[in-house]
Design an enzyme around this catalytic site. Structure first.
Site, PDB file in Angstrom:
ATOM      1  N   THR A 171       7.490  40.114  37.243  1.00 41.48           N
ATOM      2  CA  THR A 171       6.868  40.080  35.916  1.00 41.48           C
ATOM      3  C   THR A 171       6.652  41.497  35.396  1.00 41.48           C
ATOM      4  OG1 THR A 171       5.796  37.984  36.410  1.00 41.48           O
ATOM      5  CG2 THR A 171       4.856  39.270  34.604  1.00 41.48           C
ATOM      6  N   CYS A 172       6.217  42.380  36.281  1.00 47.78           N
ATOM      7  CA  CYS A 172       5.930  43.759  35.899  1.00 47.78           C
ATOM      8  C   CYS A 172       7.186  44.483  35.425  1.00 47.78           C
ATOM      9  CB  CYS A 172       5.326  44.511  37.090  1.00 47.78           C
ATOM     10  SG  CYS A 172       3.961  43.658  37.890  1.00 47.78           S
TER      11      CYS A 172
END
Length: 182
Positions: A55-56
């Site tokens: 996600t990052c």
């Protein structure tokens, strides 16, 4: 943290490029403090569980990187990405992401993260102690707005994402600009 709270004073162990050093690793250690990063500036700080995580790397960091011009138009001087990772990892991730607008802050020991109440256990994923995902607007070292993902807890089964997204923070900044202009 609540709006109006002052950030804790912490020293971060960073590695910075130094062209006076010969060889394949022209970097030296440099201590940077909370004051070095935040004094006299209005910034967006966002923190996440780990460099190179899905996600990052796919949404949050690229969104802030690509949206820097929009944030600058709303009075933001800098955008910082923090993680409980060491400087070697953070620098390599910044290089991998081809960052030009977002600067990384390594909170290797998790001291800053602990002192803002966002240090959680991620042993269920083999991560150990990491940051809960959040973002903040910081003005001269004081929290102006805080965007914390729901469910703050150790070994949370999910990695919630949305409250701390670039879009959410930018929308808040735009609303504040409208309020000030009115």
């Amino acid at each position: 943290m609540l709006p109006g709270a002052k950030l804790p004073s912490v020293t971060f162990k960073t590695r910075v490029r130094d062209d006076s050093i010969d060889g394949p690793n022209p970097f030296r250690w440099q201590d940077m403090t909370t004051e070095d990063y935040f004094a006299g500036k209005r910034v967006v700080l966002f923190s996440l569980p780990g460099a190179f995580t899905p996600t990052c790397s796919t949404y949050q960091l690229p969104g802030f990187e690509k949206g820097f011009g929009d944030f600058a138009a709303e009075g933001i001087d800098a955008i910082y990405c923090m993680s409980v990772n060491d400087s070697f990892v953070m620098n390599k991730w910044a290089q991998d992401q081809k960052l030009e607008n977002v600067s990384v802050i390594p909170d290797g020991s998790g001291e800053f993260t602990r002192r803002v109440g966002m240090l959680v256990r991620k042993d269920n994923l083999g991560f150990g102690l990491r940051s809960w995902r959040y973002a903040a607007v910081i003005n001269n070292g004081v929290v102006e707005a805080w965007f914390e993902e729901p469910g703050l807890s150790d070994n949370h089964g999910d990695d919630p994402y949305g409250v701390s997204s670039p879009e959410t923070v930018l929308n808040w900044l735009k609303e504040q600009s409208k309020t000030v202009a009115a």
